[in-house]
Design a protein around this motif. Structure first.
Motif, PDB file in Angstrom:
ATOM      1  N   LEU A  14       0.845  -1.595   0.135  1.00  0.00           N
ATOM      2  CA  LEU A  14       0.284  -0.320  -0.072  1.00  0.00           C
ATOM      3  C   LEU A  14       0.700   1.662  -0.012  1.00  0.00           C
ATOM      4  CD1 LEU A  14      -2.842  -1.343   2.911  1.00  0.00           C
ATOM      5  CD2 LEU A  14      -2.255  -1.229  -0.240  1.00  0.00           C
ATOM      6  N   GLY A  15       2.124   1.666  -0.688  1.00  0.00           N
ATOM      7  CA  GLY A  15       2.824   1.947  -0.886  1.00  0.00           C
ATOM      8  C   GLY A  15       1.802   3.596  -1.670  1.00  0.00           C
ATOM      9  N   ARG A  16       2.392   4.280  -2.142  1.00  0.00           N
ATOM     10  CA  ARG A  16       1.573   4.996  -3.201  1.00  0.00           C
ATOM     11  C   ARG A  16       1.150   5.111  -4.578  1.00  0.00           C
ATOM     12  NH1 ARG A  16       4.886  10.990  -4.688  1.00  0.00           N
ATOM     13  NH2 ARG A  16       4.724  11.215  -2.356  1.00  0.00           N
ATOM     14  N   PHE A  17       2.012   4.157  -4.847  1.00  0.00           N
ATOM     15  CA  PHE A  17       1.397   3.146  -6.416  1.00  0.00           C
ATOM     16  C   PHE A  17      -0.280   2.097  -5.958  1.00  0.00           C
ATOM     17  CE2 PHE A  17       1.525  -0.037  -9.836  1.00  0.00           C
ATOM     18  CZ  PHE A  17       1.425   0.366 -10.844  1.00  0.00           C
ATOM     19  N   ASP A  36      -0.754  -4.764   3.725  1.00  0.00           N
ATOM     20  CA  ASP A  36       0.693  -4.524   4.262  1.00  0.00           C
ATOM     21  C   ASP A  36       0.438  -4.377   5.584  1.00  0.00           C
ATOM     22  OD1 ASP A  36       1.123  -2.224   2.253  1.00  0.00           O
ATOM     23  OD2 ASP A  36       2.817  -2.568   4.288  1.00  0.00           O
ATOM     24  N   LYS A  37       1.904  -5.184   5.846  1.00  0.00           N
ATOM     25  CA  LYS A  37       2.565  -5.441   7.009  1.00  0.00           C
ATOM     26  C   LYS A  37       2.178  -4.080   8.056  1.00  0.00           C
ATOM     27  CE  LYS A  37       7.929  -5.693   5.265  1.00  0.00           C
ATOM     28  NZ  LYS A  37       8.730  -6.205   5.246  1.00  0.00           N
ATOM     29  N   LYS A  38       2.300  -2.774   6.733  1.00  0.00           N
ATOM     30  CA  LYS A  38       2.828  -1.561   7.967  1.00  0.00           C
ATOM     31  C   LYS A  38       1.414  -1.474   8.237  1.00  0.00           C
ATOM     32  CE  LYS A  38       6.667   0.223   6.148  1.00  0.00           C
ATOM     33  NZ  LYS A  38       7.407   1.318   4.644  1.00  0.00           N
ATOM     34  N   THR A  50     -12.851  -1.904   0.780  1.00  0.00           N
ATOM     35  CA  THR A  50     -13.867  -2.517   1.509  1.00  0.00           C
ATOM     36  C   THR A  50     -13.346  -3.450   2.865  1.00  0.00           C
ATOM     37  OG1 THR A  50     -14.283  -3.530  -0.940  1.00  0.00           O
ATOM     38  CG2 THR A  50     -15.731  -4.711   0.859  1.00  0.00           C
ATOM     39  N   HIS A  51     -12.094  -3.906   2.606  1.00  0.00           N
ATOM     40  CA  HIS A  51     -10.806  -4.695   3.384  1.00  0.00           C
ATOM     41  C   HIS A  51      -9.677  -3.720   4.095  1.00  0.00           C
ATOM     42  CE1 HIS A  51     -15.367  -6.361   4.747  1.00  0.00           C
ATOM     43  NE2 HIS A  51     -15.069  -6.902   3.757  1.00  0.00           N
ATOM     44  N   ALA A  52      -9.009  -3.108   4.703  1.00  0.00           N
ATOM     45  CA  ALA A  52      -7.846  -3.811   4.630  1.00  0.00           C
ATOM     46  C   ALA A  52      -7.538  -4.644   6.118  1.00  0.00           C
ATOM     47  CB  ALA A  52      -7.369  -1.917   5.167  1.00  0.00           C
ATOM     48  N   ILE A  53      -6.037  -5.019   5.846  1.00  0.00           N
ATOM     49  CA  ILE A  53      -6.048  -6.218   6.766  1.00  0.00           C
ATOM     50  C   ILE A  53      -4.293  -5.441   6.869  1.00  0.00           C
ATOM     51  CG2 ILE A  53      -5.471  -8.157   6.991  1.00  0.00           C
ATOM     52  CD1 ILE A  53      -7.921  -8.904   5.611  1.00  0.00           C
ATOM     53  N   GLN A  54      -3.602  -5.372   8.041  1.00  0.00           N
ATOM     54  CA  GLN A  54      -2.389  -6.167   8.437  1.00  0.00           C
ATOM     55  C   GLN A  54      -2.002  -7.244   8.995  1.00  0.00           C
ATOM     56  OE1 GLN A  54      -1.041  -3.846  11.708  1.00  0.00           O
ATOM     57  NE2 GLN A  54       1.241  -4.867  11.959  1.00  0.00           N
ATOM     58  N   MET A  55      -0.728  -7.689   6.908  1.00  0.00           N
ATOM     59  CA  MET A  55       0.106  -8.814   7.581  1.00  0.00           C
ATOM     60  C   MET A  55       1.166  -8.639   6.481  1.00  0.00           C
ATOM     61  SD  MET A  55      -2.458 -11.610   5.174  1.00  0.00           S
ATOM     62  CE  MET A  55      -1.308 -12.757   5.218  1.00  0.00           C
ATOM     63  N   ASP A  56       1.716  -9.681   6.692  1.00  0.00           N
ATOM     64  CA  ASP A  56       3.187 -10.342   5.732  1.00  0.00           C
ATOM     65  C   ASP A  56       2.771 -10.743   4.554  1.00  0.00           C
ATOM     66  OD1 ASP A  56       4.699 -10.833   4.586  1.00  0.00           O
ATOM     67  OD2 ASP A  56       6.536 -12.421   6.657  1.00  0.00           O
ATOM     68  N   ALA A  57       2.185 -10.302   3.668  1.00  0.00           N
ATOM     69  CA  ALA A  57       1.973 -11.274   2.501  1.00  0.00           C
ATOM     70  C   ALA A  57       2.980 -12.307   1.780  1.00  0.00           C
ATOM     71  CB  ALA A  57       1.841 -10.317   0.952  1.00  0.00           C
ATOM     72  N   LEU A  66      -7.139 -15.931   3.988  1.00  0.00           N
ATOM     73  CA  LEU A  66      -7.750 -15.222   3.656  1.00  0.00           C
ATOM     74  C   LEU A  66      -8.546 -15.914   2.031  1.00  0.00           C
ATOM     75  CD1 LEU A  66      -5.036 -12.040   3.586  1.00  0.00           C
ATOM     76  CD2 LEU A  66      -7.312 -12.493   5.232  1.00  0.00           C
ATOM     77  N   GLY A  67      -9.101 -16.878   2.015  1.00  0.00           N
ATOM     78  CA  GLY A  67      -9.251 -16.902   0.563  1.00  0.00           C
ATOM     79  C   GLY A  67      -8.727 -16.303  -0.867  1.00  0.00           C
ATOM     80  N   ILE A  68      -7.450 -16.609  -0.707  1.00  0.00           N
ATOM     81  CA  ILE A  68      -7.597 -15.820  -1.694  1.00  0.00           C
ATOM     82  C   ILE A  68      -7.550 -16.205  -3.630  1.00  0.00           C
ATOM     83  CG2 ILE A  68      -5.174 -14.785  -2.690  1.00  0.00           C
ATOM     84  CD1 ILE A  68      -5.561 -13.009  -0.670  1.00  0.00           C
ATOM     85  N   ARG A  69      -7.545 -17.103  -3.204  1.00  0.00           N
ATOM     86  CA  ARG A  69      -7.899 -17.768  -4.313  1.00  0.00           C
ATOM     87  C   ARG A  69      -9.219 -17.564  -5.368  1.00  0.00           C
ATOM     88  NH1 ARG A  69      -7.530 -22.819  -5.160  1.00  0.00           N
ATOM     89  NH2 ARG A  69      -6.215 -23.826  -3.989  1.00  0.00           N
ATOM     90  N   ASN A  70     -10.493 -16.906  -4.075  1.00  0.00           N
ATOM     91  CA  ASN A  70     -11.378 -16.733  -4.762  1.00  0.00           C
ATOM     92  C   ASN A  70     -11.683 -15.413  -5.565  1.00  0.00           C
ATOM     93  OD1 ASN A  70     -13.236 -18.682  -3.886  1.00  0.00           O
ATOM     94  ND2 ASN A  70     -13.097 -17.725  -1.477  1.00  0.00           N
ATOM     95  N   PHE A  71     -10.516 -14.489  -5.030  1.00  0.00           N
ATOM     96  CA  PHE A  71     -10.665 -12.814  -5.696  1.00  0.00           C
ATOM     97  C   PHE A  71      -9.907 -13.404  -7.621  1.00  0.00           C
ATOM     98  CE2 PHE A  71      -9.998 -12.211  -1.285  1.00  0.00           C
ATOM     99  CZ  PHE A  71     -10.450 -10.745  -1.162  1.00  0.00           C
TER     100      PHE A  71
END
Length: 224
Positions: A14-17, A36-38, A50-57, A66-71
Motif C-alpha cells: 500500500l505504497g503510493r502506487f 500491507d505489513k505496515k 472494502t477491507h484492509a488487513i495488516q499482515m505479511d503477504a 483470507l481465501g485468496i483463491r476467490n479473488f
C-alpha cells in the motif's frame, strides 16, 4: 464485449502506487481487499477500500486463511523489497488467483516476475496507478490519465449506442459533463470535432472532464 462492473481485487502493498490502484478500484464500485505489513498504511486506507488487513503477504498460511483463491485479480505492488515481491507473487499464483499483476523495479525484476507466473508487470515510471485501475475495470477503457485530483483524460472505444450519431445528437457534454477533444479513426485523428461530425464503429474517443463525471460514464458503459 464488456466486463461486469463489479469485480474482486486484492492489492498487496500500500505504497503510493498500490494505494492509488486500490482507492480507484473501490471508487469505481469494486470489492477491494488491501494488504500491507505496515499498520499505519492499513489504517490510512481503511475507509477507502472494502477491507484492509495488516499482515505479511509472504506468509502462505495467512494468505490462505483470507481465501485468496476467490479473488479474480491480485495486484502485487511491493516496491521496497524485491524478494518479498517475488514471494508474494509466487504465493498468490500457487493459491489460485486467476490474474496477477505485479509491480517491477527494473527490466530484470520484471522478467523474474513473468517467469514465476505474473500475467502482467507494471513498471511505475511507465504506468500510473490510476490508469492501471481503470484498464482493469473495463475492457474498452484504453487509457486513463489523471491530470490533477479533479480532472482526467479518458480514451475509450466508442460504445455501440454512439455509432452513426453526430456529436450534436449525442450531446455528451450535457449528458455526462465531458468534452470530446479528439476522435481517432484508423490512422487519422480529428482534433476538436464539430457538432456535425459522426462517430463510427471502431472509432476511439478521447475526452476530458471532471474525474467524477468520467467515472460515471465509465460505470455506465462498463455495465452494458
Amino acid at each position: 464485449m464488456y466486463f461486469l462492473a463489479k469485480k474482486q481485487f486484492v492489492i498487496i502493498g500500500l505504497g503510493r502506487f498500490g494505494a492509488s490502484i486500490a482507492k480507484t478500484l473501490y471508487a469505481l464500485g469494486n470489492d477491494v481487499l488491501a494488504i500491507d505489513k505496515k499498520e499505519d498504511l492499513v489504517q490510512e486506507i481503511s475507509d477507502s477500500v472494502t477491507h484492509a488487513i495488516q499482515m505479511d503477504a509472504t506468509d502462505e498460511s495467512a494468505l490462505r486463511t483470507l481465501g485468496i483463491r476467490n479473488f479474480e485479480v491480485a495486484v502485487v505492488t511491493i516496491g521496497d523489497n524485491i524478494q518479498s515481491s517475488i514471494m508474494a507473487t509466487l504465493l498468490v499464483k500457487e493459491l489460485g488467483v486467476k490474474y496477477i499483476i505485479a509491480k517491477g523495479n527494473s527490466d530484470i525484476h520484471a522478467k523474474v516476475l513473468y517467469k514465476i507466473g505474473a500475467d502482467r508487470v507494471i513498471l511505475p515510471e511507465k504506468d500510473m496507478g490510476v490508469r492501471v485501475a481503470h484498464n482493469l475495470v473495463s475492457s474498452n477503457i484504453l487509457d486513463y490519465i489523471e491530470l490533477s485530483p479533479d480532472y482526467s483524460i479518458i480514451e475509450i472505444d466508442s460504445p455501440n449506442e454512439w455509432c452513426n450519431k453526430t456529436m450534436k445528437e449525442l450531446n455528451l457534454r450535457s449528458k455526462y459533463g465531458i468534452n470530446v477533444i479528439a476522435i481517432k479513426r484508423n490512422h487519422d485523428v480529428n482534433i476538436s470535432p464539430y457538432a456535425d461530425d459522426q462517430i463510427q464503429e471502431g472509432d476511439i474517443i478521447v475526452a476530458i472532464g471532471l474525474s467524477e463525471d468520467l467515472n460515471r460514464l465509465e460505470f455506465k458503459i462498463s455495465s452494458k
